[in-house]
Design an enzyme around this catalytic site. Structure first.
Site, PDB file in Angstrom:
ATOM      1  N   ASP A  43       0.830  -1.208   0.000  1.00 56.88           N
ATOM      2  CA  ASP A  43       0.000   0.000   0.000  1.00 56.88           C
ATOM      3  C   ASP A  43       0.865   1.259   0.000  1.00 56.88           C
ATOM      4  O   ASP A  43       0.539   2.246  -0.645  1.00 56.88           O
ATOM      5  CB  ASP A  43      -0.908   0.019   1.231  1.00 56.88           C
ATOM      6  N   ASP A  56     -27.369  -8.968  -8.187  1.00 57.53           N
ATOM      7  CA  ASP A  56     -28.504  -8.121  -7.843  1.00 57.53           C
ATOM      8  C   ASP A  56     -28.042  -6.678  -7.638  1.00 57.53           C
ATOM      9  O   ASP A  56     -27.783  -6.249  -6.527  1.00 57.53           O
ATOM     10  CB  ASP A  56     -29.160  -8.664  -6.569  1.00 57.53           C
ATOM     11  N   GLU A  77     -23.082  -5.365 -14.466  1.00 60.46           N
ATOM     12  CA  GLU A  77     -23.889  -5.036 -13.305  1.00 60.46           C
ATOM     13  C   GLU A  77     -23.030  -4.316 -12.267  1.00 60.46           C
ATOM     14  O   GLU A  77     -21.959  -4.804 -11.905  1.00 60.46           O
ATOM     15  CB  GLU A  77     -24.437  -6.354 -12.716  1.00 60.46           C
ATOM     16  N   GLU A 106     -24.449 -18.490 -15.524  1.00 63.49           N
ATOM     17  CA  GLU A 106     -23.679 -17.584 -14.673  1.00 63.49           C
ATOM     18  C   GLU A 106     -24.550 -17.003 -13.571  1.00 63.49           C
ATOM     19  O   GLU A 106     -25.773 -17.116 -13.627  1.00 63.49           O
ATOM     20  CB  GLU A 106     -23.024 -16.477 -15.513  1.00 63.49           C
ATOM     21  N   CYS A 108     -40.292  11.058  19.545  1.00 64.03           N
ATOM     22  CA  CYS A 108     -40.497  11.545  20.902  1.00 64.03           C
ATOM     23  C   CYS A 108     -39.523  12.704  21.076  1.00 64.03           C
ATOM     24  O   CYS A 108     -38.316  12.529  20.958  1.00 64.03           O
ATOM     25  CB  CYS A 108     -40.182  10.443  21.924  1.00 64.03           C
ATOM     26  N   CYS A 139     -36.433  11.888  27.892  1.00 58.90           N
ATOM     27  CA  CYS A 139     -37.067  10.567  27.768  1.00 58.90           C
ATOM     28  C   CYS A 139     -36.068   9.476  28.159  1.00 58.90           C
ATOM     29  O   CYS A 139     -34.962   9.411  27.625  1.00 58.90           O
ATOM     30  CB  CYS A 139     -37.531  10.358  26.333  1.00 58.90           C
ATOM     31  N   SER A 172     -34.200  -6.794 -21.126  1.00 60.69           N
ATOM     32  CA  SER A 172     -34.212  -7.492 -19.843  1.00 60.69           C
ATOM     33  C   SER A 172     -34.379  -8.983 -20.139  1.00 60.69           C
ATOM     34  O   SER A 172     -34.326  -9.389 -21.296  1.00 60.69           O
ATOM     35  CB  SER A 172     -35.306  -6.945 -18.928  1.00 60.69           C
ATOM     36  N   TYR A 177     -20.813  -8.571 -18.073  1.00 59.47           N
ATOM     37  CA  TYR A 177     -21.359  -9.836 -18.558  1.00 59.47           C
ATOM     38  C   TYR A 177     -21.558  -9.896 -20.072  1.00 59.47           C
ATOM     39  O   TYR A 177     -21.911 -10.944 -20.591  1.00 59.47           O
ATOM     40  CB  TYR A 177     -22.637 -10.235 -17.821  1.00 59.47           C
ATOM     41  N   LYS A 235     -34.895 -17.661 -11.571  1.00 60.05           N
ATOM     42  CA  LYS A 235     -35.028 -16.919 -10.311  1.00 60.05           C
ATOM     43  C   LYS A 235     -35.116 -17.901  -9.158  1.00 60.05           C
ATOM     44  O   LYS A 235     -35.841 -18.889  -9.225  1.00 60.05           O
ATOM     45  CB  LYS A 235     -36.295 -16.054 -10.345  1.00 60.05           C
ATOM     46  N   LYS A 274     -26.599 -14.331 -11.413  1.00 58.34           N
ATOM     47  CA  LYS A 274     -27.329 -13.101 -11.725  1.00 58.34           C
ATOM     48  C   LYS A 274     -27.146 -12.144 -10.562  1.00 58.34           C
ATOM     49  O   LYS A 274     -27.737 -12.324  -9.494  1.00 58.34           O
ATOM     50  CB  LYS A 274     -28.816 -13.407 -11.947  1.00 58.34           C
ATOM     51  N   CYS A 315     -45.135   8.467  23.643  1.00 58.56           N
ATOM     52  CA  CYS A 315     -43.915   7.670  23.755  1.00 58.56           C
ATOM     53  C   CYS A 315     -44.147   6.475  24.689  1.00 58.56           C
ATOM     54  O   CYS A 315     -44.681   6.642  25.778  1.00 58.56           O
ATOM     55  CB  CYS A 315     -42.783   8.545  24.286  1.00 58.56           C
ATOM     56  N   LYS A 343     -27.559 -18.689 -20.774  1.00 59.37           N
ATOM     57  CA  LYS A 343     -27.417 -18.072 -22.098  1.00 59.37           C
ATOM     58  C   LYS A 343     -26.932 -19.109 -23.100  1.00 59.37           C
ATOM     59  O   LYS A 343     -26.162 -20.005 -22.742  1.00 59.37           O
ATOM     60  CB  LYS A 343     -26.364 -16.953 -22.064  1.00 59.37           C
ATOM     61  N   ARG A 366     -29.219   1.827 -17.464  1.00 57.69           N
ATOM     62  CA  ARG A 366     -30.092   1.206 -18.439  1.00 57.69           C
ATOM     63  C   ARG A 366     -31.240   2.148 -18.812  1.00 57.69           C
ATOM     64  O   ARG A 366     -31.672   2.200 -19.951  1.00 57.69           O
ATOM     65  CB  ARG A 366     -30.638  -0.098 -17.850  1.00 57.69           C
ATOM     66  N   ASP A 405       0.616   4.129  -2.695  1.00 58.11           N
ATOM     67  CA  ASP A 405       0.251   5.502  -2.331  1.00 58.11           C
ATOM     68  C   ASP A 405       1.299   6.494  -2.817  1.00 58.11           C
ATOM     69  O   ASP A 405       0.983   7.608  -3.213  1.00 58.11           O
ATOM     70  CB  ASP A 405       0.096   5.640  -0.814  1.00 58.11           C
ATOM     71  N   CYS A 465     -41.894   7.409  28.002  1.00 61.00           N
ATOM     72  CA  CYS A 465     -42.122   8.591  28.857  1.00 61.00           C
ATOM     73  C   CYS A 465     -43.504   9.208  28.659  1.00 61.00           C
ATOM     74  O   CYS A 465     -43.842  10.182  29.317  1.00 61.00           O
ATOM     75  CB  CYS A 465     -41.047   9.636  28.604  1.00 61.00           C
TER      76      CYS A 465
HETATM   77  S1  IVH Z   1     -27.418 -10.720 -19.296  1.00 57.15           S
HETATM   78  C1  IVH Z   1     -30.129  -9.268 -22.728  1.00 57.15           C
HETATM   79  N1  IVH Z   1     -26.122 -11.574 -17.233  1.00 57.15           N
HETATM   80  O1  IVH Z   1     -30.422  -8.906 -14.891  1.00 57.15           O
HETATM   81  C2  IVH Z   1     -30.072  -9.156 -21.268  1.00 57.15           C
HETATM   82  N2  IVH Z   1     -27.813  -9.951 -16.901  1.00 57.15           N
HETATM   83  O2  IVH Z   1     -33.352  -9.155 -15.859  1.00 57.15           O
HETATM   84  C3  IVH Z   1     -28.678  -9.098 -20.841  1.00 57.15           C
HETATM   85  N3  IVH Z   1     -28.090  -9.222 -14.574  1.00 57.15           N
HETATM   86  O3  IVH Z   1     -30.865  -5.946 -16.680  1.00 57.15           O
HETATM   87  C4  IVH Z   1     -28.542  -9.406 -19.445  1.00 57.15           C
HETATM   88  N4  IVH Z   1     -26.478 -10.485 -13.745  1.00 57.15           N
HETATM   89  O4  IVH Z   1     -28.965  -5.986 -15.024  1.00 57.15           O
HETATM   90  C5  IVH Z   1     -27.086 -10.764 -17.672  1.00 57.15           C
HETATM   91  N5  IVH Z   1     -24.851 -12.389 -15.470  1.00 57.15           N
HETATM   92  C6  IVH Z   1     -25.812 -11.580 -15.914  1.00 57.15           C
HETATM   93  C7  IVH Z   1     -26.532 -10.736 -15.062  1.00 57.15           C
HETATM   94  C8  IVH Z   1     -27.542  -9.933 -15.590  1.00 57.15           C
HETATM   95  C9  IVH Z   1     -27.420  -9.568 -13.471  1.00 57.15           C
HETATM   96  C10 IVH Z   1     -29.214  -8.256 -14.624  1.00 57.15           C
HETATM   97  C11 IVH Z   1     -29.083  -7.213 -15.703  1.00 57.15           C
HETATM   98  C12 IVH Z   1     -30.353  -7.230 -16.480  1.00 57.15           C
HETATM   99  C13 IVH Z   1     -31.266  -8.028 -15.610  1.00 57.15           C
HETATM  100  C14 IVH Z   1     -32.191  -8.820 -16.503  1.00 57.15           C
END
Ligand code: IVH
Length: 659
Positions: free
Chosen positions: A31, A113, A166, A109, A417, A422, A80, A218, A305, A111, A399, A281, A132, A35, A402
């Site tokens: 580090d 969040d 993401e 892969e 409150c 209190c 999406s 991705y 999901k 997904k 409250c 995919k 997006r 730095d 009190c």
């Molecule tokens: S592929 C054509 N790969 O999920 C769509 N999406 O419901 C391309 N997401 O808006 C998406 N991990 O934000 C893809 N490994 C992943 C992902 C991913 C998260 C999100 C992405 C997308 C949403 C789709």
């Protein structure tokens, strides 16, 4: 070497080290050395502003404040994904797909969040990052994305490309952020996704820079007719260019896909970030055009999901918690139930509006869920199960501690409150004052504070420092041994020496979290200088805005607060900043490891001495270590440090360096 060349070299080196650290997770430089390079670059750029460029790693520090967000047209729409909720849905997807593309194989892969973003690179330099939005038009968030260390500013090749991925906040960073916000009296984020989205939608990039965000890429945006590589090859290519990419599993049958999805699901709690599913995919990009799209999503991919982590239980009671700021939070007491491997018996109900919207009543059966996989909340009431005679929820108007009538916050959402005396607020304030990140008084937990409060020994902060006058009485009380009270009193005395920022944070001034407390303490040096400052002087400090400044001024304008601080000073509390100052610490940025026994000091003392001079102490010897301090009977750490060629100091050398 001329300056221009030096700047280019530094940029390359720093980019390389950022990549190793944030993408490969395998740093090759300490580090301190990092730095030093960064500082050199900052200084050179400041001295030669014309040589400063948009792709410099110094841009990651943040500081650009926009007036508003520019719109960005997506060259290719951001789709999406359709959802699959069970293996049957995945099999149906496979059948539909194989009818048009019998030779397809799959990639599975995680997904993530978070929120999707598109990054544009021109000649290998990051030129634009966009959200997006509605899929066709997004918002320009380049200033914030530049602060994400795993996003390369410059690629390994000077290519023109757009990639998508993401942005997310790792779980640990989310918990840290919320803890700090709670301590500062600020609203907490519901889950890491909201925290990430909230950070990216800031006009001031210093906020994003301050919050640990990460990004996984991705896909590569290209027209289907231009595609030559498989999805897997594309990801390898993106990784070679310097991006952080997702782990993938290649599958040649839908059964293998199902297995991979279930495997990811079973490990979902082990990842350092939240995932809400798996993405399946087609691997052969060349088939995408044939397989085609619906209006909203590609037909060559589907999101699997996860089973919602929900459980059915009953609300046994609704309690009201009074926070340090007086905020009232309704909390559901649940019949204990297991979700995702832990037992849940409480759920936050946020405020009365939330309860009314969902019509939650005591005695109801409810579905609960871990929001963002962390904090449990009530999803819905199972109305069919509602017994006759279950009464609608009624919010309290006074409250619970009190009985002072409650008042609405400005936002109208929360009740407060406002009674400054209190007992609930007072005990919460005391608990905060002694807590680890504030005055750090060991041995003074929740229960002890409440007990001392109820027994009348502790009504205010200064009373903590008067407990020693009640030593005999406290010993006579059952459950408080002589030894334990002496230990507690010793820790209390020790806390008097704390540097000013701990006291400031401990006071619980609205919007003054740990970090702001430190900034203020460092700026003013003494409490009295701070008390006499005005809003103007305060807002001139970096990191202090109007909201914080007026909260600080209001706090010190209150005569009760000033009297209390005078009392504390009279009781012997240190009111000065005694922590390190950047730039002046002899050990700035250096990483130390302590091993063996030291004669003249404890390990904690040695650690404090090092930290006071800007150094850091870690537990094990690695490439990152700068110095090993070896006391008596040093063992394997010494051997390791020697083998790595790390500096070793004995106790005498260490003490000389401290002087
Ligand atoms: S592929 C054509 N790969 O999920 C769509 N999406 O419901 C391309 N997401 O808006 C998406 N991990 O934000 C893809 N490994 C992943 C992902 C991913 C998260 C999100 C992405 C997308 C949403 C789709």
């Amino acid at each position: 070497m001329d300056v221009k060349q030096r700047i280019e070299t530094l940029k390359k080196q720093i980019n390389r080290y950022d990549y190793e650290y944030h993408v490969l997770d395998a740093p090759t430089i300490s580090d301190v050395a990092y730095d030093k390079l960064l500082r050199e670059l900052i200084e050179l750029e400041e001295a030669h502003p014309t040589l400063k460029s948009d792709d410099s790693p110094t841009q990651r520090i943040g500081g650009r404040v926009l007036e508003g967000f520019d719109k960005v047209d997506h060259t290719l729409p951001m789709f999406s994904l359709a959802n699959a909720f069970n293996p049957g849905d995945l099999k149906a997807f496979d059948r539909r797909l194989k009818a048009v593309a019998p030779g397809a194989t799959y990639i599975v892969e995680r997904k993530l969040d978070g929120l999707a973003a598109a990054l544009t690179y021109t000649q290998g330099k990051l030129t634009c990052a966009a959200t997006r939005g509605n899929g066709v038009v997004g918002e320009d968030i380049t200033h914030n994305v530049k602060t994400i260390r795993s996003v390369p500013m410059t690629l390994q090749k000077a290519v023109d490309i757009e990639v998508r991925g993401e942005i997310f906040m790792p779980k640990a960073a989310f918990l840290r952020l919320n803890e700090a916000r709670e301590a500062a009296g600020e609203a907490t984020f519901k889950n890491p996704r909201n925290a990430a989205a909230g950070s990216v939608r800031q006009l001031d990039s210093r906020i994003a820079a301050d919050r640990t965000l990460d990004m996984v890429i991705y896909s590569l945006s290209e027209r289907d007719e231009d595609a030559t590589m498989t999805h897997q090859e594309t990801l390898d290519h993106l990784r070679d260019l310097g991006f952080k990419t997702n782990d993938v599993v290649a599958c040649d049958s839908i059964d293998a896909v199902i297995e991979a999805c279930l495997e990811i699901e079973s490990k979902r709690n082990d990842y350092p970030f939240d995932i809400d599913g798996a993405v399946v995919k087609v691997n052969e990009r060349t088939l995408y055009k044939t397989i085609g799209y619906t209006a909203k999503s590609p037909k060559w991919a589907i999101a699997y999901k996860f089973q919602a982590e929900e459980a059915l239980t009953r609300i046994e009671a609704i309690l009201f918690q009074v926070g340090r700021t007086g905020q009232i939070t309704p909390v559901a007491v649940l019949r204990p139930v297991d979700i995702q491997g832990s037992t849940v018996s409480r759920a936050t109900l946020h405020n009365d509006g939330y309860i009314r919207d969902k019509d939650i009543r005591v005695g109801d059966d409810v579905l609960i869920r871990k929001a963002g996989d962390i904090i449990p909340e009530v999803v819905s009431v199972v109305l069919e199960n509602r017994k006759a005679g279950v009464k609608p929820f009624e919010m309290i108007s006074t409250c619970p501690k009190c009985h002072t009538p409650l008042t609405r916050s400005e936002s109208e959402a929360d009740l407060y409150c406002e009674n400054p005396t209190c007992p609930a607020k007072r005990t919460e304030a005391l608990i905060h004052f002694v807590s680890r990140r504030a005055m750090d008084i060991e041995g003074m937990g929740h229960r002890i504070v409440e007990m001392l409060y109820n027994e009348g020994y502790l009504a205010s902060i200064p009373d903590i420092y008067r407990l020693k006058d009640h030593r005999e009485a406290l010993i006579r009380r059952a459950g408080f041994g002589e030894k334990s009270i002496d230990k507690l009193l010793k820790h209390i005395e020790k806390s008097k020496q704390n540097s000013l920022e701990r006291l400031l944070f401990g006071l619980g001034i609205r919007y003054v979290g740990e970090k702001v407390a430190k900034v203020l303490a460092m700026h003013f040096g003494t409490l009295s200088d701070m008390i006499h400052s005005g809003v103007e002087e305060l807002v001139a400090i970096d990191e202090v805005g109007e909201k914080i400044a007026s909260s600080v001024v209001d706090y010190f304008a209150d005569a009760h607060h000033r009297a209390m601080l005078e009392e504390l000073a009279a009781l012997g509390l240190n009111m000065k900043y005694t922590g390190k100052r950047p730039e002046s610490g002899a050990f700035n940025g250096m990483v130390f490891v302590l091993t063996g026994k030291l004669d003249s000091m404890t390990r904690d003392e040695a650690k404090a001495d090092i930290e006071a001079r800007g150094g850091k102490v870690t537990g094990s010897v690695s490439q990152q270590t700068d110095v090993l301090i070896a006391g008596e009977d040093a063992g394997s750490k010494l051997a390791k440090a020697q083998s790595l060629g790390i500096d070793v100091w004995d106790e005498t050398t260490f003490k000389q360096r401290l002087m």
